[in-house]
Design an enzyme around this catalytic site. Structure first.
Site, PDB file in Angstrom:
ATOM      1  N   THR A 144       0.841  -1.201   0.000  1.00 37.37           N
ATOM      2  CA  THR A 144       0.000   0.000   0.000  1.00 37.37           C
ATOM      3  C   THR A 144       0.872   1.245   0.000  1.00 37.37           C
ATOM      4  OG1 THR A 144      -1.542   1.319   1.350  1.00 37.37           O
ATOM      5  CG2 THR A 144      -0.202  -0.283   2.522  1.00 37.37           C
ATOM      6  N   SER A 179      -1.627   3.855  10.490  1.00 39.02           N
ATOM      7  CA  SER A 179      -2.517   2.948  11.222  1.00 39.02           C
ATOM      8  C   SER A 179      -1.768   1.647  11.457  1.00 39.02           C
ATOM      9  CB  SER A 179      -3.791   2.668  10.425  1.00 39.02           C
ATOM     10  OG  SER A 179      -3.508   1.793   9.332  1.00 39.02           O
ATOM     11  N   TYR A 181      -2.838  -1.252  10.493  1.00 43.45           N
ATOM     12  CA  TYR A 181      -2.919  -1.957   9.208  1.00 43.45           C
ATOM     13  C   TYR A 181      -1.731  -1.591   8.320  1.00 43.45           C
ATOM     14  CZ  TYR A 181      -4.067  -2.252   4.262  1.00 43.45           C
ATOM     15  OH  TYR A 181      -3.994  -2.452   2.909  1.00 43.45           O
ATOM     16  N   HIS A 182      -1.474  -0.290   8.154  1.00 45.67           N
ATOM     17  CA  HIS A 182      -0.360   0.129   7.309  1.00 45.67           C
ATOM     18  C   HIS A 182       0.975  -0.327   7.888  1.00 45.67           C
ATOM     19  CE1 HIS A 182      -3.498   3.080   5.985  1.00 45.67           C
ATOM     20  NE2 HIS A 182      -3.013   2.705   4.806  1.00 45.67           N
ATOM     21  N   LYS A 185       1.756  -3.788   6.877  1.00 41.02           N
ATOM     22  CA  LYS A 185       2.255  -3.827   5.503  1.00 41.02           C
ATOM     23  C   LYS A 185       3.752  -3.490   5.454  1.00 41.02           C
ATOM     24  CE  LYS A 185      -1.520  -4.549   2.940  1.00 41.02           C
ATOM     25  NZ  LYS A 185      -1.641  -5.632   1.949  1.00 41.02           N
TER      26      LYS A 185
END
Length: 385
Positions: A144, A179, A181-182, A185
């Site tokens: 991302t 976040s 989530y990031h 990644k």
């Protein structure tokens, strides 16, 4: 080629499976329907229901006389992924099998734990299965652009040359996810980089911007082949959310001042990028990073475009600014490089007025089914435990 798609039930995974199968590849998809379960957990109803993988694969086979193999299982489980790789022997693995929502990852400790264990665990499990059974296989990993954050310098394509005290070297571009989530990644990227250097894995990491769109040419073959489409505040991306709000008669919700700028792309271009990456694999020991988007917009600009086109269609669209539930810069410099995919042959589908109008018209038949409450922000980026 034999291609394994992890996370093949999702918004991007299912259209990718159909596209690659129609290109002549032998495709297997695997999923444990985690995203569907999490949607139910947070009362996030998709715009329309989609059949399970087995049903969709059967419809696809009846229409095209081409088969997509399906497997249900948890991609964090070593036994499951080991068997997939050992038995199928893929030449490429497309890795979509992660919890995909930044807001979900910030809801609380349990949601954070699930995101961390699922996302990093799946990548780690895949790496070791490939090392054991298919070390020449090419991993195409969906990263991302959010990994980079919003630095006050140009964002390079994955790598940056640094000169320091008379010496120079090349490093991964600094990451600063906004976040959990990031951040998972970013951990994926570091894991893949280590095993590429240490064990010679072949990896293409696609730093993808937010994706918009309801359909692809493959999905249009039959309503039962439609891809999963979220518009809520937890799993829906910003432009898809604006499209549904415009049709539902809700003001388009811009968080804060709306200067948050990102690189966006049409779902058709995601499929193009994945195919281009597969057709030009990374070298042994290489972590190749491609920034995957076609245009940059601020949230304000997106809202203005949807408002203008929606009003032309008689939808009476308005824009409302809400207090920002996220911890992020609302005005910032943003200039990300994205040359490599164009050089590989990407032909972008740009966000024209006709494209926005076409997407609004596709949402209109579902107007009465829209759950307006699910669109309201309900996750606060907070340091509270």
């Amino acid at each position: 080629m034999r291609i394994l798609i992890l996370g093949g039930d999702g918004y991007l995974g299912w259209p990718t499976a159909m596209r690659l199968t129609l290109r002549g590849h032998s495709v297997m998809v695997a999923d444990n329907y985690l995203r569907r379960r999490l949607e139910r957990e947070v009362d996030a109803v998709p715009l329309y229901e989609t059949p399970d993988l087995g049903t969709r694969a059967a419809v696809f086979a009846a229409l095209t006389e081409k088969s997509i193999c399906t497997r249900e299982g948890d991609c964090t489980r070593h036994e499951f992924v080991d068997a997939l790789i050992r038995d199928f022997q893929p030449g490429a693995v497309v890795h979509f099998a992660e919890q995909p929502s930044a807001p979900y990852s910030m809801m609380g400790a349990e949601q954070a734990r699930l995101t961390l264990e699922n996302n990093v665990g799946t990548t780690f499990t895949l790496i070791w299965a490939l090392l054991r059974h298919a070390p020449e296989c090419h991993i195409v990993k969906l990263g991302t652009m959010g990994e980079y954050g919003t630095p006050n310098i140009d964002i390079e394509e994955g790598w940056i040359d640094v000169a320091h005290r008379g010496r120079s070297d090349r490093f991964l571009f600094p990451r600063q996810g906004s976040s959990l989530y990031h951040t998972t990644k970013i951990l994926d990227t570091d894991l893949l980089h280590f095993y590429a250097r240490n064990n010679g894995l072949r990896v293409t990491d696609l730093m993808q911007g937010p994706v918009y769109g309801l359909t692809t040419t493959e999905c249009d073959m039959d309503p039962r082949l439609a891809t999963h489409f979220n518009y809520d505040a937890v799993f829906g991306t910003v432009l898809n959310r604006f499209l549904v709000q415009a049709v539902a008669g809700m003001p388009l919700t811009v968080y804060g001042r709306g200067g948050q700028t990102r690189g966006f792309l049409n779902i058709e271009d995601t499929l193009q990028c994945i195919e281009l990456a597969i057709n030009t694999p990374a070298q042994s020991g290489e972590l190749r990073i491609l920034n995957q988007f076609t245009e940059q917009f601020s949230v304000r600009e997106l809202a203005g475009r949807v408002c203008e086109v929606g009003n032309r269609l008689g939808l009476n669209v308005a824009i409302a600014s809400l207090a920002n539930p996220r911890r992020e810069k609302e005005e910032h410099y943003y200039n990300a490089q994205h040359h490599a995919l164009a050089e590989l042959g990407l032909e972008p589908h740009l966000l024209t007025e006709d494209v926005i109008g076409g997407m609004l018209e596709r949402v209109l038949p579902y107007r009465d089914a829209i759950d307006v409450d699910s669109i309201k922000p309900r996750v606060q980026w907070s340091l509270d435990a």
